[in-house]
Design an enzyme around this catalytic site. Structure first.
Site, PDB file in Angstrom:
ATOM      1  N   HIS A   1       0.815  -1.214   0.000  1.00 21.07           N
ATOM      2  CA  HIS A   1       0.000   0.000   0.000  1.00 21.07           C
ATOM      3  C   HIS A   1       0.853   1.270   0.000  1.00 21.07           C
ATOM      4  O   HIS A   1       1.898   1.356   0.643  1.00 21.07           O
ATOM      5  CB  HIS A   1      -0.937   0.014   1.212  1.00 21.07           C
ATOM      6  CG  HIS A   1      -0.205   0.093   2.528  1.00 21.07           C
ATOM      7  ND1 HIS A   1       0.156   1.280   3.114  1.00 21.07           N
ATOM      8  CD2 HIS A   1       0.243  -0.889   3.349  1.00 21.07           C
ATOM      9  CE1 HIS A   1       0.791   1.048   4.245  1.00 21.07           C
ATOM     10  NE2 HIS A   1       0.861  -0.267   4.411  1.00 21.07           N
TER      11      HIS A   1
ATOM     12  N   HIS B   1      12.710  -0.925 -12.526  1.00 17.71           N
ATOM     13  CA  HIS B   1      12.541  -2.377 -12.677  1.00 17.71           C
ATOM     14  C   HIS B   1      12.534  -2.985 -11.278  1.00 17.71           C
ATOM     15  O   HIS B   1      13.531  -2.913 -10.557  1.00 17.71           O
ATOM     16  CB  HIS B   1      13.688  -2.960 -13.513  1.00 17.71           C
ATOM     17  CG  HIS B   1      13.543  -4.424 -13.805  1.00 17.71           C
ATOM     18  ND1 HIS B   1      14.346  -5.068 -14.719  1.00 17.71           N
ATOM     19  CD2 HIS B   1      12.706  -5.374 -13.320  1.00 17.71           C
ATOM     20  CE1 HIS B   1      14.005  -6.353 -14.778  1.00 17.71           C
ATOM     21  NE2 HIS B   1      13.015  -6.557 -13.929  1.00 17.71           N
TER      22      HIS B   1
END
Length: 209
Positions: free
Chosen positions: A134, A143
């Site tokens: 979250h 990446h």
């Protein structure tokens, strides 16, 4: 059914092609400058990147299927097409909260979980079985490697690479264009333009030094 042109034809492109098929889409071309002429392979057009001018129509979108963050950024700059012409590819097995934001050109691989109010930038790779918890912010051209875990409220700056199996504890900030080595445990902020590895992760290299 979404039609996609992939820029890059290596191992990473194979995985992205599978993700596209899982969505019900299709790859119509795989362009790479190691090819000098246009040809067909299994009904897919292959050839140099310049062929995009011929193939890119209103019904077709693009994904840069190259793992290197700097190269992905340079190709986006070279092509000069609008963000809206880049597809968002999310494998059918990935789980994303309805409140997640994902930028154009980003690929979310199999088994990924992205939880509430996370934000993922443009042209980013969220690789297989990684977890973005979250309120995380993952900026453009990053990446997140397979099996990496970003716990709540982590920020990863533009162009950074989080290695496979790395864990980042809550509220950590990773700077831009930084590499965090595979298997690291990040318990403090890491500055931009460095390489950090280990448990806990420590800076071992600074750009230009």
């Amino acid at each position: 059914m979404e039609k996609i042109i992939l820029i890059g034809d290596g191992g990473h492109a194979k995985v992205i092609e599978d993700c596209i098929r899982s969505q019900g889409g299709s790859v119509i071309a795989m362009l790479d400058d190691r090819y000098k002429v246009k040809f067909y392979e299994a009904h897919i057009v292959k050839g140099p990147v310049a062929l995009i001018e011929e193939l890119l129509t209103d019904e077709v979108k693009v994904v840069i299927s190259i793992g290197s963050n700097p190269i992905r950024k340079s190709i986006v700059e070279r092509l000069g097409i609008s963000n809206e012409k880049y597809a968002v590819i999310i494998h059918s097995s990935a789980i994303l909260s309805g409140s997640v934001k994902v930028g154009h050109g980003t690929v979310v691989m199999p088994g990924v979980v992205v939880n509430a109010d996370a934000s993922i930038g443009f042209h980013t790779i969220i690789n297989s079985n990684s977890v973005i918890e979250h309120d995380c912010v993952v900026e453009d051209f990053t990446h997140i490697s397979p099996g990496a875990i970003l716990t709540g409220n982590v920020k990863v700056g533009q162009g950074s690479h989080v290695g496979a199996g790395t864990t980042i504890i809550p509220s950590i900030v990773i700077g831009s264009w930084t590499t965090v080595g595979a298997g690291s445990s990040v318990i403090s902020n890491i500055e931009s333009n460095v390489t950090a590895v280990g448990v806990p992760a420590k800076v071992i290299k600074r750009e230009g030094l």
